[in-house]
Design a protein around this motif. Structure first.
Motif, PDB file in Angstrom:
ATOM      1  N   LEU A   1       0.487  -0.853  -0.180  1.00 40.16           N
ATOM      2  CA  LEU A   1       0.182   0.037  -0.155  1.00 40.16           C
ATOM      3  C   LEU A   1       0.826   1.322   0.732  1.00 40.16           C
ATOM      4  CD1 LEU A   1      -2.802  -1.343   2.765  1.00 40.16           C
ATOM      5  CD2 LEU A   1      -3.594  -1.540   0.374  1.00 40.16           C
ATOM      6  N   ILE A   2       0.518   1.895  -1.254  1.00 39.12           N
ATOM      7  CA  ILE A   2       1.499   3.692  -1.361  1.00 39.12           C
ATOM      8  C   ILE A   2       0.357   4.307  -1.306  1.00 39.12           C
ATOM      9  CG2 ILE A   2       2.945   4.213  -2.636  1.00 39.12           C
ATOM     10  CD1 ILE A   2       3.283   1.080  -3.996  1.00 39.12           C
ATOM     11  N   SER A   3       1.003   5.366  -0.158  1.00 41.84           N
ATOM     12  CA  SER A   3      -0.047   6.819   0.091  1.00 41.84           C
ATOM     13  C   SER A   3       0.594   7.234  -1.596  1.00 41.84           C
ATOM     14  CB  SER A   3       0.402   7.636   1.094  1.00 41.84           C
ATOM     15  OG  SER A   3      -0.155   8.802   1.158  1.00 41.84           O
ATOM     16  N   LYS A   4      -0.667   8.427  -1.943  1.00 40.15           N
ATOM     17  CA  LYS A   4      -0.593   9.182  -2.759  1.00 40.15           C
ATOM     18  C   LYS A   4       0.344  10.227  -2.294  1.00 40.15           C
ATOM     19  CE  LYS A   4      -4.325   7.694  -6.281  1.00 40.15           C
ATOM     20  NZ  LYS A   4      -5.422   8.150  -7.432  1.00 40.15           N
ATOM     21  N   GLU A   5      -0.030  11.098  -1.016  1.00 40.66           N
ATOM     22  CA  GLU A   5       0.270  12.331  -1.130  1.00 40.66           C
ATOM     23  C   GLU A   5       2.504  11.758  -0.871  1.00 40.66           C
ATOM     24  OE1 GLU A   5      -1.027  13.608   3.086  1.00 40.66           O
ATOM     25  OE2 GLU A   5      -3.148  14.291   2.094  1.00 40.66           O
ATOM     26  N   GLU A   6       2.413  10.897  -0.379  1.00 37.96           N
ATOM     27  CA  GLU A   6       4.412  10.807  -0.217  1.00 37.96           C
ATOM     28  C   GLU A   6       4.973   9.849  -1.660  1.00 37.96           C
ATOM     29  OE1 GLU A   6       3.925   8.353   3.544  1.00 37.96           O
ATOM     30  OE2 GLU A   6       3.540   9.713   4.986  1.00 37.96           O
ATOM     31  N   CYS A   7       4.304   9.950  -2.281  1.00 37.77           N
ATOM     32  CA  CYS A   7       4.637   8.926  -3.822  1.00 37.77           C
ATOM     33  C   CYS A   7       4.337  10.256  -4.533  1.00 37.77           C
ATOM     34  CB  CYS A   7       3.998   8.105  -4.510  1.00 37.77           C
ATOM     35  SG  CYS A   7       4.111   7.570  -5.676  1.00 37.77           S
ATOM     36  N   ASP A   8       6.228  10.240  -5.487  1.00 33.90           N
ATOM     37  CA  ASP A   8       6.733  11.233  -5.968  1.00 33.90           C
ATOM     38  C   ASP A   8       6.098  10.592  -7.710  1.00 33.90           C
ATOM     39  OD1 ASP A   8       6.972  12.841  -4.012  1.00 33.90           O
ATOM     40  OD2 ASP A   8       9.632  11.551  -4.485  1.00 33.90           O
ATOM     41  N   MET A   9       6.197   9.360  -7.716  1.00 34.93           N
ATOM     42  CA  MET A   9       5.972   9.187  -9.425  1.00 34.93           C
ATOM     43  C   MET A   9       4.940   9.010  -9.372  1.00 34.93           C
ATOM     44  SD  MET A   9       7.807   5.160  -9.631  1.00 34.93           S
ATOM     45  CE  MET A   9       9.105   5.385  -9.243  1.00 34.93           C
ATOM     46  N   ASP A  10       4.105   9.457 -11.160  1.00 38.98           N
ATOM     47  CA  ASP A  10       3.428   8.996 -10.811  1.00 38.98           C
ATOM     48  C   ASP A  10       1.981   8.027 -11.577  1.00 38.98           C
ATOM     49  OD1 ASP A  10       3.236   8.614 -14.230  1.00 38.98           O
ATOM     50  OD2 ASP A  10       3.999  10.257 -13.670  1.00 38.98           O
ATOM     51  N   SER A  11       1.104   7.594 -11.218  1.00 38.28           N
ATOM     52  CA  SER A  11       0.635   6.954 -11.369  1.00 38.28           C
ATOM     53  C   SER A  11       0.851   5.373 -12.059  1.00 38.28           C
ATOM     54  CB  SER A  11      -0.650   6.531 -11.205  1.00 38.28           C
ATOM     55  OG  SER A  11      -1.838   7.599 -11.864  1.00 38.28           O
ATOM     56  N   ASP A  12       0.890   5.865 -13.592  1.00 42.39           N
ATOM     57  CA  ASP A  12       1.593   5.157 -14.821  1.00 42.39           C
ATOM     58  C   ASP A  12       3.112   4.417 -14.396  1.00 42.39           C
ATOM     59  OD1 ASP A  12      -1.198   5.574 -16.513  1.00 42.39           O
ATOM     60  OD2 ASP A  12      -0.255   7.026 -16.960  1.00 42.39           O
ATOM     61  N   GLU A  13       3.792   5.792 -13.581  1.00 42.93           N
ATOM     62  CA  GLU A  13       5.382   4.535 -14.079  1.00 42.93           C
ATOM     63  C   GLU A  13       5.428   4.162 -12.065  1.00 42.93           C
ATOM     64  OE1 GLU A  13       9.392   6.825 -12.883  1.00 42.93           O
ATOM     65  OE2 GLU A  13       8.056   8.132 -13.192  1.00 42.93           O
ATOM     66  N   LEU A  14       4.127   4.241 -11.540  1.00 36.17           N
ATOM     67  CA  LEU A  14       4.442   3.393 -10.886  1.00 36.17           C
ATOM     68  C   LEU A  14       3.845   1.600 -11.060  1.00 36.17           C
ATOM     69  CD1 LEU A  14       4.190   2.999  -7.520  1.00 36.17           C
ATOM     70  CD2 LEU A  14       2.357   4.034  -7.856  1.00 36.17           C
ATOM     71  N   MET A  15       2.570   1.976 -11.470  1.00 35.74           N
ATOM     72  CA  MET A  15       2.365   0.644 -12.155  1.00 35.74           C
ATOM     73  C   MET A  15       2.814   0.201 -13.065  1.00 35.74           C
ATOM     74  SD  MET A  15      -1.347   0.486 -14.455  1.00 35.74           S
ATOM     75  CE  MET A  15      -0.621   1.241 -16.607  1.00 35.74           C
ATOM     76  N   MET A  16       4.348   0.701 -13.802  1.00 40.06           N
ATOM     77  CA  MET A  16       4.519  -0.319 -15.286  1.00 40.06           C
ATOM     78  C   MET A  16       6.101  -0.647 -14.148  1.00 40.06           C
ATOM     79  SD  MET A  16       3.372  -0.083 -17.708  1.00 40.06           S
ATOM     80  CE  MET A  16       4.824  -1.102 -18.607  1.00 40.06           C
ATOM     81  N   ASN A  17       6.570   0.407 -13.141  1.00 37.31           N
ATOM     82  CA  ASN A  17       8.056  -0.605 -12.356  1.00 37.31           C
ATOM     83  C   ASN A  17       7.259  -1.344 -11.379  1.00 37.31           C
ATOM     84  OD1 ASN A  17      10.160   1.433 -11.450  1.00 37.31           O
ATOM     85  ND2 ASN A  17       8.955   2.903 -12.079  1.00 37.31           N
ATOM     86  N   ALA A  18       6.014  -1.368 -10.716  1.00 40.77           N
ATOM     87  CA  ALA A  18       5.156  -2.901 -10.017  1.00 40.77           C
ATOM     88  C   ALA A  18       4.823  -4.431 -10.971  1.00 40.77           C
ATOM     89  CB  ALA A  18       4.584  -2.186  -9.059  1.00 40.77           C
ATOM     90  N   LEU A  19       4.670  -3.883 -11.837  1.00 44.11           N
ATOM     91  CA  LEU A  19       4.355  -5.250 -13.011  1.00 44.11           C
ATOM     92  C   LEU A  19       5.445  -5.631 -13.457  1.00 44.11           C
ATOM     93  CD1 LEU A  19       0.820  -3.375 -15.119  1.00 44.11           C
ATOM     94  CD2 LEU A  19       1.228  -5.169 -13.027  1.00 44.11           C
ATOM     95  N   ASP A  20       6.763  -4.915 -13.884  1.00 42.73           N
ATOM     96  CA  ASP A  20       7.313  -5.101 -14.384  1.00 42.73           C
ATOM     97  C   ASP A  20       8.837  -5.630 -13.426  1.00 42.73           C
ATOM     98  OD1 ASP A  20       7.575  -3.667 -17.294  1.00 42.73           O
ATOM     99  OD2 ASP A  20       9.133  -1.932 -16.728  1.00 42.73           O
TER     100      ASP A  20
END
Length: 242
Positions: free
Chosen positions: A141-160
């Protein structure tokens, strides 16, 4: 997988009082001891220990406390031999509950867990009676407030890195993995600088139960509160839609 945000519960937990924080540190301390016993005191070669350390840091456990716990577990041949135990049962209106414990006395723990259920009008069932209603998954679980990465980049990092699913909620992101892929995904996100509010292998309900009767809600809270007070109980999973 449909999203069911537990982030509000995580935020509430982060604001817990000192007594509750002490309980969490005790839980993590036991997990450190078990991880060291199973795989050694070097987190570089013990992925289970790395995961517990990450959990400890997410719960604001001081680094010196973590290090002392590791050294104590590694250097004490007479340390308590914690054994895992799982109990399954039902709360009011058929709410499914799973209780995971680490104990040095299974008879004591079984009796205490049964008492917790009974006080809230619930009952302990046989092994496997409700676990089929849950999926064991890694959950980050990742807080949006504490995440500098945008959702698409975060999603690709996670899926990769091997994640199965990526869910965006109003205030958070949820990354879901197979249990065996959890460590790799968590470490990949950590290296990418992602701050995680919570990261663990957990039991995710396939369906949730809504309670409308005040007596049922009161009794279920009695069960959950009593279990939370028990020193042997590490984690409680349920399918109540809070």
């Amino acid at each position: 997988m449909s999203g069911h945000s537990k982030f509000s519960n995580i935020k509430h937990k982060k604001e817990k009082n000192d007594a509750a924080k002490g309980k969490m540190f005790t839980i993590i301390g036991k997990e450190i001891a078990v991880a060291v016993k199973d795989g050694g005191a070097d987190p570089n070669t013990n992925s289970k220990l790395r995961d517990v350390i990450a959990k400890a840091k997410a719960n604001n456990m001081p680094n010196d406390t973590i290090e002392r716990g590791i050294k104590r577990a590694a250097g004490n041949a007479d340390a308590v031999n914690w054994e895992p135990a799982r109990y399954e049962g039902y709360g009011p209106s058929g709410v499914a509950i799973i209780v995971d414990a680490l104990t040095d006395n299974k008879n004591r723990t079984a009796a205490n867990v049964k008492s917790c259920f009974t006080k809230g009008e619930g009952n302990v069932g046989t092994p496997g009676c409700v676990s089929f209603m849950f999926d064991e998954k890694g959950q980050i679980l990742i807080s949006k407030e504490e995440c500098d990465m945008d959702s698409d980049e975060l999603m690709m990092n996670a899926l990769d890195a091997g994640a199965e699913d990526f869910i965006e909620e109003d205030d958070s992101y949820e990354v879901v993995t197979a249990p065996n892929d959890f460590s790799n995904v968590r470490e990949a996100l950590e290296k990418a600088g992602v701050k995680m509010a919570e990261a663990e292998v957990t039991m995710i309900p396939q369906n949730y139960v809504e309670l409308t009767d005040e007596a049922d809600i009161k009794n279920l809270n009695i069960i959950l509160d009593k279990l939370d007070e028990d020193e042997d109980v590490q984690k409680v999973y349920h399918n109540w839609d809070e």
